[in-house]
Design a protein around this motif. Sequence first.
Motif, PDB file in Angstrom:
ATOM      1  N   GLY A   1       0.129  -1.538   0.255  1.00  0.00           N
ATOM      2  CA  GLY A   1      -0.242   0.228  -0.007  1.00  0.00           C
ATOM      3  C   GLY A   1       1.093   1.407   0.540  1.00  0.00           C
TER       4      GLY A   1
ATOM      5  N   LYS B   1       3.583   1.513  -4.412  1.00  0.00           N
ATOM      6  CA  LYS B   1       4.533   1.429  -5.925  1.00  0.00           C
ATOM      7  C   LYS B   1       4.146   0.930  -6.716  1.00  0.00           C
ATOM      8  CE  LYS B   1       5.917  -2.214  -3.180  1.00  0.00           C
ATOM      9  NZ  LYS B   1       5.230  -1.842  -1.793  1.00  0.00           N
ATOM     10  N   SER B   2       3.203  -0.281  -6.892  1.00  0.00           N
ATOM     11  CA  SER B   2       2.355  -0.886  -8.128  1.00  0.00           C
ATOM     12  C   SER B   2       1.768   0.407  -9.032  1.00  0.00           C
ATOM     13  CB  SER B   2       1.878  -1.611  -7.989  1.00  0.00           C
ATOM     14  OG  SER B   2       2.497  -2.899  -6.985  1.00  0.00           O
ATOM     15  N   THR B   3       1.420   1.563  -7.847  1.00  0.00           N
ATOM     16  CA  THR B   3       0.602   3.026  -8.561  1.00  0.00           C
ATOM     17  C   THR B   3       1.763   3.974  -9.242  1.00  0.00           C
ATOM     18  OG1 THR B   3      -1.108   2.930  -6.519  1.00  0.00           O
ATOM     19  CG2 THR B   3      -0.823   5.193  -8.161  1.00  0.00           C
TER      20      THR B   3
HETATM   21  N1  LIG Z   1      -7.632   1.353  -8.619  1.00  0.00           N
HETATM   22  C1  LIG Z   1      -7.471   2.159  -7.426  1.00  0.00           C
HETATM   23  N2  LIG Z   1      -7.995   2.316  -6.968  1.00  0.00           N
HETATM   24  C2  LIG Z   1      -8.585   2.925  -5.782  1.00  0.00           C
HETATM   25  N3  LIG Z   1      -7.525   3.049  -4.636  1.00  0.00           N
HETATM   26  C3  LIG Z   1      -6.389   2.843  -5.558  1.00  0.00           C
HETATM   27  C4  LIG Z   1      -6.024   1.385  -6.877  1.00  0.00           C
HETATM   28  N4  LIG Z   1      -5.119   1.436  -7.421  1.00  0.00           N
HETATM   29  C5  LIG Z   1      -4.171   1.476  -6.078  1.00  0.00           C
HETATM   30  N5  LIG Z   1      -5.352   2.354  -4.812  1.00  0.00           N
HETATM   31  C6  LIG Z   1      -4.877   2.485  -3.407  1.00  0.00           C
HETATM   32  O1  LIG Z   1      -3.240   3.128  -3.210  1.00  0.00           O
HETATM   33  C7  LIG Z   1      -2.786   2.568  -2.560  1.00  0.00           C
HETATM   34  C8  LIG Z   1      -0.892   2.626  -3.062  1.00  0.00           C
HETATM   35  O2  LIG Z   1      -0.854   1.053  -3.452  1.00  0.00           O
HETATM   36  P1  LIG Z   1      -0.371   0.429  -4.016  1.00  0.00           P
HETATM   37  O3  LIG Z   1       0.219   1.140  -5.025  1.00  0.00           O
HETATM   38  O4  LIG Z   1      -0.759  -0.552  -5.260  1.00  0.00           O
HETATM   39  O5  LIG Z   1       0.541   0.113  -3.230  1.00  0.00           O
HETATM   40  P2  LIG Z   1       2.321  -0.686  -3.394  1.00  0.00           P
HETATM   41  O6  LIG Z   1       2.358  -1.478  -4.746  1.00  0.00           O
HETATM   42  O7  LIG Z   1       3.240  -0.364  -2.946  1.00  0.00           O
HETATM   43  O8  LIG Z   1       1.367  -2.308  -2.564  1.00  0.00           O
HETATM   44  C9  LIG Z   1      -2.764   2.112  -1.906  1.00  0.00           C
HETATM   45  O9  LIG Z   1      -4.053   2.390  -0.538  1.00  0.00           O
HETATM   46  C10 LIG Z   1      -4.166   1.265  -2.537  1.00  0.00           C
HETATM   47  O10 LIG Z   1      -5.712   1.211  -1.507  1.00  0.00           O
END
Ligand SMILES: Nc1ncnc2c1ncn2[C@@H]1O[C@H](COP(=O)(O)OP(=O)(O)O)[C@@H](O)[C@H]1O
Lengths: 257, 360
Positions: A50, A53-55
């Motif tokens: 969370g 990173k992925s975002t």
């Molecule tokens: N498509 C989306 N819609 C709503 N919230 C999102 C979405 N993608 C990610 N988030 C939120 O954005 C935050 C960062 O997520 P993410 O980038 O997946 O983290 P990581 O890859 O570091 O675990 C989290 O709180 C997640 O719930």
Amino acid sequence: MANAETASADATPILELQGIGKEFGAIRALHDVDLQVRPGEVIGLMGDNGAGKSTLVKIIAGNFRPTHGEIRFGGNAVHFNRPIDARAVGIEVVYQDLALADNLTAAANVFLGRELKRKFGPIALLDHKAMASRALELFGELRSETRPDDLVKQMSGGQRQAVAIARTRLSNARLVMMDEPTAAISVRQVEQVLGLIHRLKEQGVAVMLISHRMPDVFAVCDRVVVMRRGEKRADKPIHQTSPEEVTALITGAKEAA
Amino acid sequence: MAMPLESPITFSNVGKSKWWQRGIFASQTGYVLLALAVLLVIMHFASPYFFTEGNMQNVAKNFSFVAIATLGVTFVIITGGIDLSVGSMMCFSAIITSMVMTELSTPGGFGASLFVHMAADGKTVVANIPGLILLVSVLAGLLVALLVGLVNGFCIAMLGLSPFVTTLGMLSIVRGLCYVVTNGRGSFPGGPDADYFYALTSGDVFGLPVPFIYLVILALTMAVVLHHTSFGRHVFALGGNEKAAELTGIPVVRVKIEVYVICALAAGLQGIIISGWLGSAPANMATSYELNVIAAAVIGGANLAGGIGGPLGAIVGCVLLEVIRNGLVLAQVSSYWQQALVGVIIILAVLVDRIRSRMI
Ligand SMILES: Nc1ncnc2c1ncn2[C@@H]1O[C@H](COP(=O)(O)OP(=O)(O)O)[C@@H](O)[C@H]1O
Ligand SMILES: [Mg+2]
């Protein structure tokens, strides 16, 4: 190692992020992220679940548009609407589940969606020979013992990684982002994957490696970037930090470095 | 750190799989083909009549009557989909073809003046251009199949409905339309081109039934399309890993629509051929044929989970079912048992495949 670093520090960045922010409704997934990546540089992107990173990877890859900030690639400001736009300028992602079709051969997977063809009058037929020999060349560059004609279904985790990475070489990508490439494979295969990252680096490709595995990051990365709650908390050359410090940054025991 | 790129890579730790572990030898199609060969030998000794020319022609004709549709549905199955509407589609295309043929051949009928005139005797209808009516009516039959295939593809690829439910609905819709457009009576080919129609659907060329010749041509074409074109590659990729196909930039929606259209066209053509042999297109024609068609594809090695299948398997499946049916007839086993046996064979074929893939 030190030589390589000074060399890459002088080079102009291939990727520059300025003040990148992303909101999903009320959720602030990313806030004011600046980042520079140079050709041939391997960046380790770490952070808790969370952390964003992925975002961040998805914004760079064109899956999402940033709410704030600017992306520059190869010196030019870029606006990606779709992943194809990012791929067109030379940004490739190796997905966590690798996005391979098990029922096809290694060569077929490498060339999936961009098959080589030969014209026979009005019809274009696949050029199996050319694809197999180009794939063998790519596997050779990656030092991977992978046969172009073998089905992906029969392959080891390391070989599958090689196939996924060979795809990025095919398009001459200048930045390759890998989301958890070593998550689900054996120790011996981790070695292979880290080897593959070295090969990319040798060829001047910038690599962004998302990983939870501290040993992997410290083995291949030139720099480590730590994310926490959507913000960049640290961005350090790997030899100026330690696994202990990075762990503290990830968990929040240490606020920033 | 840097290694010389010129040194050849060696395959020290990965053995090349043996020939019997690859290709057709390692596939369900391979051992079903083997089972078929064994069955043919048994049939030869069990019945002196089996390998006579007449019976062979009969077998060839009968399996050709479902095999063309099986080729079509195999495309859909390889992508991981299913089409339950093929039986209804066979009937609908046949009905439309016959209706158009008759309408265009009836003086005073819609558009007929363009195609026919009365002979001097005032009784015989003569075609203006021989064969033109046949061409137009077959195209009309295929056009409705194309439209139904497009609707199937649209619902599945664009609206994201499940293939099973969409085509189950379409099975019912299209069968209903067959009754509606003919008031439940079906339709009959007629007019000056009817003889061409019969010749092209149930005639012989050099002792081979024409449907068999169509089948061979279409199967060879399908083999080339599946294994030597990008489209074929994308069909397999879709069945292997749809998400991967999407991520690599394959036009997933378009490929999906295309396979349902191909399937519908194959079923339509199959129906038109069957109606030529029957000499009519009753509204209940080819009822429940979708089961035979899908059964043949699955017995021949197409995997309902997607990613595996081909024309050889489709044909082998159809031949196996027909030889068994034929054998039961020759052995004077009640036709009621045939249906039950088909079910047993489906399960056996899939079971053997499961056991085999565990052993390797
Ligand atoms: N498509 C989306 N819609 C709503 N919230 C999102 C979405 N993608 C990610 N988030 C939120 O954005 C935050 C960062 O997520 P993410 O980038 O997946 O983290 P990581 O890859 O570091 O675990 C989290 O709180 C997640 O719930
Ligand atoms: Mg993540």
